[in-house]
Design a protein around this motif. Structure first.
Motif, mmCIF file in Angstrom:
data_model
loop_
_atom_site.group_PDB
_atom_site.id
_atom_site.type_symbol
_atom_site.label_atom_id
_atom_site.label_comp_id
_atom_site.label_asym_id
_atom_site.label_seq_id
_atom_site.Cartn_x
_atom_site.Cartn_y
_atom_site.Cartn_z
ATOM 1 N N ALA A 180 3.102 7.866 5.315
ATOM 2 C CA ALA A 180 3.443 7.000 6.444
ATOM 3 C C ALA A 180 4.869 6.481 6.340
ATOM 4 N N LEU A 181 5.810 7.361 5.976
ATOM 5 C CA LEU A 181 7.219 6.965 5.978
ATOM 6 C C LEU A 181 7.704 6.911 7.414
ATOM 7 N N PHE A 182 8.676 6.019 7.674
ATOM 8 C CA PHE A 182 9.188 5.903 9.035
ATOM 9 C C PHE A 182 10.170 7.039 9.307
ATOM 10 N N PRO A 183 9.829 7.936 10.219
ATOM 11 C CA PRO A 183 10.659 9.130 10.411
ATOM 12 C C PRO A 183 12.033 8.825 11.017
ATOM 13 N N HIS A 184 12.175 7.654 11.658
ATOM 14 C CA HIS A 184 13.461 7.349 12.292
ATOM 15 C C HIS A 184 14.416 6.645 11.337
ATOM 16 N N ARG A 230 9.071 2.170 -1.628
ATOM 17 C CA ARG A 230 9.026 1.280 -0.466
ATOM 18 C C ARG A 230 8.009 0.163 -0.677
ATOM 19 N N ALA A 231 6.916 0.493 -1.362
ATOM 20 C CA ALA A 231 5.892 -0.523 -1.610
ATOM 21 C C ALA A 231 6.294 -1.434 -2.769
ATOM 22 N N PHE A 282 12.860 -1.651 4.240
ATOM 23 C CA PHE A 282 12.099 -2.198 5.373
ATOM 24 C C PHE A 282 11.416 -3.528 5.029
ATOM 25 N N PHE A 325 0.340 4.863 1.324
ATOM 26 C CA PHE A 325 -0.638 5.488 2.198
ATOM 27 C C PHE A 325 -0.846 6.955 1.841
ATOM 28 N N THR A 378 0.824 -1.202 0.000
ATOM 29 C CA THR A 378 0.000 0.000 0.000
ATOM 30 C C THR A 378 0.861 1.256 0.000
#
Lengths: 382, 293
Positions: A87-91, A150-151, A100, A83, A81
């Motif tokens: 909704a990327l991982f900020p860290h 990423r997807a 990921f 989003f 998905t």
């Protein structure tokens, strides 16, 4: 292009006793670009979440390649998905965000394999050289690309996109539309795209599914949906339409405003009341003597490519788009070719849309049906 | 940084000068002077005999902080997963004890932990003491020589001190962690699941790293007061094994009156704490930024 990949069979969804999705039936082919289009609250995001596995339908089946997957959790589906707000991982930096999913893959992938795939994907989304940037330092368009990469790096069979371009400005949105279409064709995978922007849907999709209040209103190619809308809701939601009351006097003969027009529609009973859709660009302006209908111009707006004119025909106002300027107050005649007229059977939506009596400059920004409804109720002059 | 101070900030500047900067300067002056007012480093040299107190204080504070973290993190995590109504009630309940006087709370623990206190009475009534005695006698090297105990020694132990610290400072661990986890964007968790992470991986790879800033501030807020506490150790620890707080108190109020030594101990403690915090912040820098942005 023709193999069926996903099927929703009588899928319904209820939240707290409220039905948000009524028995949806839909199939999606392999490598298809399918768009779920509708106003907010129409059930399109719910449908997407059911396919993604974030919601389990209250009843009905979700089939993937013929196998029932109702109870398969998201992380075990061959679906990824993009989003709405990325909704990327900020860290994590760009590289680790994209990697990921690969690191979660079982059996484990080798470091080298992960690296190759991440780097290839960065190339696909034109973000080479950004791998060690923090995601929060990227622009909206770049974050969007990271989310897509990423997807896609997981090589899903299906990519779900939940209004991915909503947060971008107009120019960027147009560019990303092209970009998404290119990526979809390059990767050859199925895209299921959710949007409330009809232009976006028409420009990108192989198939458009128009939804409203938890029901599918129409499924078809962009051309079908635009030229042959099934009811007043679809006609109004896709582009601008004048939707007027008419009577089918015989096959290929429809009466509007007391005048008969030739049309291409048949199969209605004689004298059946119908909704008649006339697109603003299909109306030709002629002199009052030659016109089938004669009306008075009440407003003219310059739109660059053409003028938007509101013309009053015996109290009912039509929107006409034309390149010929006629001043406000002038009397004009109109002609409509048979293929410019589309006849629809009466539906629950009849009389709710397509009246320009309450015309305002912002009409094309009203993409939310509820707002449109309010306007209609308040401004109804009939 | 370059712009001039606005005049609205003047009251705060005065406040900070009076109540933050001036006291610290006074502590430094006291620490580096003797009773007759001359400059000396004698106070610091004298301190080596108290190294064991330093070690004990830091050890107990560290244990208490660790226990707070182990209890507080799961509590924060599970509360933040519940409905909004439950969250509100739970937060009030967690903060409720803090609205009661600190000494009163600690006194209550005394009456619970005492040799004939509530807990020991409970153990006697339920026969747990007898059960313990028979088991201990069975395993003793010489069962006939085994002296049965009448109560468990709980008060006046270092365990009681740690318990007191944990009880009093636990809310300071829960609140920051809860607020970070509660504010976490739910779509991040959906994204992680979407990318193939099972529940354990969602926690380890997303929730845990993103909650680190809350954990760091929780650790700071528990460790700093715990390392300098004095009431807890005198009331629950029996006052025989001194902690830094007790030691400093004695220099100002107790029999061994020596404010210069007290100031020196305070200064050293402060420096150690500041260094600890700097190291911790360095460690958590990336995550902190991530959440602020």
């Amino acid at each position: 292009m023709s193999k069926e990949l996903i099927r929703l069979a009588d899928c319904g969804m209820r939240f707290d006793g409220e039905t948000v999705l009524h028995d949806i039936n839909l199939y999606i082919n392999d490598s298809e670009f399918l768009t779920l289009l509708g106003p907010s609250g129409c059930g399109k995001t719910t449908t997407l979440k059911i396919i993604g596995g974030f919601l389990t339908p209250t009843h009905g089946d979700v089939l993937f390649d013929g196998v029932r997957i109702n109870d398969v959790p998201p992380h075990q589906r061959q679906v990824n998905t993009v989003f709405q707000k990325y909704a990327l991982f900020p860290h994590l930096d760009v590289y680790d965000n994209i990697a990921f999913g690969l690191r979660m893959a079982r059996p484990k992938l080798s470091r080298k394999e992960i690296d190759t795939r991440v780097m290839d994907m960065l190339e696909v989304v034109s973000l080479k050289g950004f791998e060690h940037r923090g995601v929060t330092s990227l622009s909206g368009g770049q974050q969007q690309r990271v989310a897509i990469a990423r997807a896609l790096v997981n090589r899903p069979k299906v990519l779900l996109l939940d209004e991915p371009l909503a947060a971008l400005d107009l120019r960027l949105r147009k560019d990303m539309q092209q970009e998404l279409k290119r990526i979809q064709q390059q990767m050859g995978i199925t895209f299921i795209y959710v949007t409330h922007d009809q232009e976006e849907a028409l420009a990108m999709s192989d198939t458009v599914v128009v939804m409203d209040s938890g029901r599918i209103q129409q499924i078809g190619t962009p051309e079908d949906i635009y030229n042959e809308p099934k009811n007043a809701f679809v006609a109004d939601f896709i582009g601008e339409s004048n939707i007027v009351d008419g009577f089918m006097r015989s096959d290929f003969q429809v009466e509007v405003n007391g005048r008969r027009f030739d049309c291409l529609d048949k199969g209605f009973s004689v004298n059946e009341p119908v909704d008649v859709v006339i697109r603003p660009e299909d109306i030709d302006i002629v002199s009052p003597e030659q016109g089938k209908l004669v009306g008075t111009v009440t407003s003219v707006t310059f739109k660059g490519m053409m003028y938007d004119m509101i013309v009053d025909f015996r109290g009912f106002k039509w929107l006409i788009q034309t390149t010929d300027h006629s001043p406000v107050g002038s009397r004009i005649g109109i002609k409509i070719d048979p293929d410019g007229i589309h006849v629809m059977a009466k539906s629950e939506y009849s009389g709710m849309f397509g009246d320009y009596s309450s015309f305002s400059e912002e009409y094309d920004e009203l993409d939310d049906a509820s707002v449109v409804l309010e306007e209609e109720e308040n401004g109804d002059e009939e | 940084m370059k712009n001039k101070l606005s005049r609205f900030s003047i009251p705060y500047v005065i406040w900070m000068a009076l109540f933050v900067v001036a006291p610290i300067i006074m502590v430094v002056i006291y620490a580096f002077s003797s009773a007759d007012g001359r400059f000396t480093v004698e106070n610091f040299l004298q301190m080596s005999s108290y190294a064991v107190v330093f070690a004990r204080s830091f050890k107990l504070a560290l244990i208490a902080t660790l226990i707070c973290l182990l209890i507080g993190y799961p509590i924060s995590y599970f509360i933040s997963k519940e409905g909004i109504r439950f969250q509100q009630v739970a937060m009030v309940l967690i903060m409720l004890p803090m609205w009661m006087n600190f000494l009163l709370r600690t006194y209550s623990w005394m009456s619970i932990l005492e040799n004939n206190g509530l807990l020991n009475q409970f153990f006697q009534q339920t026969g747990i003491i007898n059960l313990y005695n028979s088991i201990a006698a069975h395993f003793a090297a010489d069962p006939t020589a085994y002296e049965p105990i009448a109560f468990f020694q709980m008060i006046d132990t270092q365990g009681a001190v740690v318990l007191g610290m944990v009880y009093n400072y636990l809310p300071f661990m829960i609140l920051p962690i809860y607020s970070v986890i509660g504010k976490m964007d739910h779509s991040l968790l959906e994204a992680a699941r979407d990318l193939g992470a099972n529940s354990a991986n969602v926690f380890r790879r997303v929730i845990l790293p993103l909650s680190l800033p809350g954990v760091l501030s929780g650790i700071t807020m528990v460790f700093v007061p715990a390392v300098s506490t004095f009431a807890i150790s005198t009331m629950l620890g029996g006052g025989t094994k001194l902690l830094l707080g007790d030691l400093i108190e004695q220099q100002f109020l107790g029999g061994s009156y020596n404010p210069h030594l007290g100031a020196a101990i305070s200064l050293v403690m402060m420096i150690i704490v500041v260094v600890c915090m700097l190291i911790m912040n360095k460690f958590g820098e990336g995550e902190e930024q991530a959440v602020i942005l």
